[in-house]
Design an enzyme around this catalytic site. Structure first.
Site, PDB file in Angstrom:
ATOM      1  N   ASN A  12       0.871  -1.175   0.000  1.00 12.92           N
ATOM      2  CA  ASN A  12       0.000   0.000   0.000  1.00 12.92           C
ATOM      3  C   ASN A  12       0.908   1.225   0.000  1.00 12.92           C
ATOM      4  OD1 ASN A  12      -1.887   1.972   0.436  1.00 12.92           O
ATOM      5  ND2 ASN A  12      -2.373   1.371   2.538  1.00 12.92           N
ATOM      6  N   TRP A  13       1.019   1.831  -1.164  1.00 10.74           N
ATOM      7  CA  TRP A  13       1.978   2.922  -1.333  1.00 10.74           C
ATOM      8  C   TRP A  13       1.548   4.242  -0.706  1.00 10.74           C
ATOM      9  CZ3 TRP A  13       4.376   2.919  -6.965  1.00 10.74           C
ATOM     10  CH2 TRP A  13       5.421   1.986  -7.011  1.00 10.74           C
ATOM     11  N   LYS A  14       0.274   4.381  -0.419  1.00 10.08           N
ATOM     12  CA  LYS A  14      -0.236   5.653   0.140  1.00 10.08           C
ATOM     13  C   LYS A  14       0.176   6.827  -0.770  1.00 10.08           C
ATOM     14  CE  LYS A  14      -0.250   3.415   4.597  1.00 10.08           C
ATOM     15  NZ  LYS A  14      -0.228   3.472   6.040  1.00 10.08           N
ATOM     16  N   HIS A  99      -9.801   1.712   4.304  1.00 11.13           N
ATOM     17  CA  HIS A  99      -8.553   1.836   5.080  1.00 11.13           C
ATOM     18  C   HIS A  99      -8.765   2.831   6.227  1.00 11.13           C
ATOM     19  CE1 HIS A  99      -4.430   2.728   6.205  1.00 11.13           C
ATOM     20  NE2 HIS A  99      -4.096   1.588   5.604  1.00 11.13           N
ATOM     21  N   GLU A 169      -6.566  -5.069   9.814  1.00  9.57           N
ATOM     22  CA  GLU A 169      -5.529  -4.101  10.175  1.00  9.57           C
ATOM     23  C   GLU A 169      -5.908  -3.417  11.484  1.00  9.57           C
ATOM     24  OE1 GLU A 169      -2.898  -2.649   6.751  1.00  9.57           O
ATOM     25  OE2 GLU A 169      -4.669  -1.388   6.785  1.00  9.57           O
ATOM     26  N   SER A 215       2.413  -2.755  10.351  1.00  4.55           N
ATOM     27  CA  SER A 215       3.830  -2.891  10.699  1.00  4.55           C
ATOM     28  C   SER A 215       4.429  -4.244  10.309  1.00  4.55           C
ATOM     29  CB  SER A 215       4.042  -2.589  12.188  1.00  4.55           C
ATOM     30  OG  SER A 215       3.580  -1.278  12.474  1.00  4.55           O
ATOM     31  N   GLY A 236       2.485  -1.547   4.321  1.00  2.30           N
ATOM     32  CA  GLY A 236       2.630  -0.115   4.041  1.00  2.30           C
ATOM     33  C   GLY A 236       4.082   0.264   3.796  1.00  2.30           C
TER      34      GLY A 236
HETATM   35  P1  PGA Z   1       2.430  -0.092   7.789  1.00  2.97           P
HETATM   36  O1  PGA Z   1       1.049   0.351   7.057  1.00  2.97           O
HETATM   37  O2  PGA Z   1       2.820  -1.423   7.193  1.00  2.97           O
HETATM   38  O3  PGA Z   1       3.381   0.997   7.456  1.00  2.97           O
HETATM   39  O4  PGA Z   1       2.115  -0.198   9.248  1.00  2.97           O
HETATM   40  C1  PGA Z   1       0.039  -0.599   6.797  1.00  2.97           C
HETATM   41  C2  PGA Z   1      -1.161   0.060   6.196  1.00  2.97           C
HETATM   42  O5  PGA Z   1      -1.462   1.223   6.528  1.00  2.97           O
HETATM   43  O6  PGA Z   1      -1.865  -0.552   5.378  1.00  2.97           O
END
Ligand code: PGA
Length: 253
Positions: A12-14, A99, A169, A215, A236
């Site tokens: 998930n590149w955001k 999300h 999540e 994480s 993420g």
């Molecule tokens: P993270 O993000 O792996 O950096 O905790 C996960 C997500 O928001 O989908």
């Protein structure tokens, strides 16, 4: 509807990266690295910024691309929205929905439900994110998650459950130094599977894959797959670096 293979490792590149050029460079490097690990297709899935979809599409040979949300919940005269069918035609093969970072901007369960319904009607597979804000010692969060699932999936037909993936999540584990424990993950995954079965029956519920996100990195990825009761991972930060993401894919093969 042709059945697509369900995603397993989804990055998930955001808001990463800043430019199209950087995005293309990333995919080219990733492809070169994963080719050395395996020749299989569907080695990775990346939820990218919509605007990069088209230019990344031609380079993603061993993976697939999706989006992180859909803005269009109406099909009529509505300014500024991108609908599921537009995203499909630009090369999206799945959409993350619900999300926690989108919910934090005010997205309601009803809106997520509408997006799910529309995406699936347009034959765009959905990865629905769900997770508690915090835990209480009486386990009320399990009931809350079950109820959320019921509201969001109310209008999804049983047949379309085959195109649905859940990403568990826990909000308290996203963007942290430590993920949830595999036991914490396992407990919720069992509750989600039970909730799905009571919604649509065991046969349709079995078609839904469940991922863990929060994480995840190369050091903990395999433990979640082996002991957390999940079919894959939503990643993420660790998906925004080619070497880190490749190592993560490699350990879970
Ligand atoms: P993270 O993000 O792996 O950096 O905790 C996960 C997500 O928001 O989908």
């Amino acid at each position: 509807m042709k059945k697509r293979p369900l995603p397993r490792i989804i990055g998930n590149w955001k808001t990463f990266p800043a430019t199209e050029k950087e995005a293309v460079t990333f995919i080219k490097k990733l492809e070169a690295k994963v080719r050395l690990i395996s020749k299989s297709k569907d080695l990775y899935h990346l939820a990218v910024p919509d605007i990069f979809l088209k230019s990344l599409q031609q380079h993603a040979k061993q993976g697939s691309l999706g989006v992180q949300n859909i803005s269009g919940t109406t099909l009529g005269q509505t300014t500024g929205q991108t609908t599921p069918s537009m995203l499909c035609s630009a090369g999206a093969s799945f959409a993350l929905l619900g999300h926690s970072e989108v919910r934090a901007q005010g997205e309601s369960l009803e809106t997520i439900a509408k997006k799910c319904e529309l995406a699936l009607l347009a034959k765009l597979p959905v990865v629905l994110c769900i997770g508690e804000q915090e835990r209480d010692k009486h386990g009320h969060y399990l009931k809350t998650l079950e109820e959320e699932l019921r509201i969001i999936l109310e209008h999804v037909t049983k047949e379309n459950f085959a195109y649905l993936t859940l990403a568990y999540e826990p909000v308290w584990a996203i963007g942290q130094a430590q993920p949830a424990t595999v036991h914490e993950c396992f407990e919720v995954v069992i509750a989600l599977r039970r909730a799905l079965a009571s919604l649509v029956g065991i046969d349709h519920a079995k078609k839904v894959s469940i991922l863990y996100g929060g994480s995840v990195d190369a050091s903990n990825a395999l433990t979640f797959i082996q002991e957390g009761g999940v079919d894959g991972l939503l990643v993420g930060r660790a998906s925004c670096d080619v070497s880190t993401f490749t190592s993560l894919i490699k350990v879970t093969l």
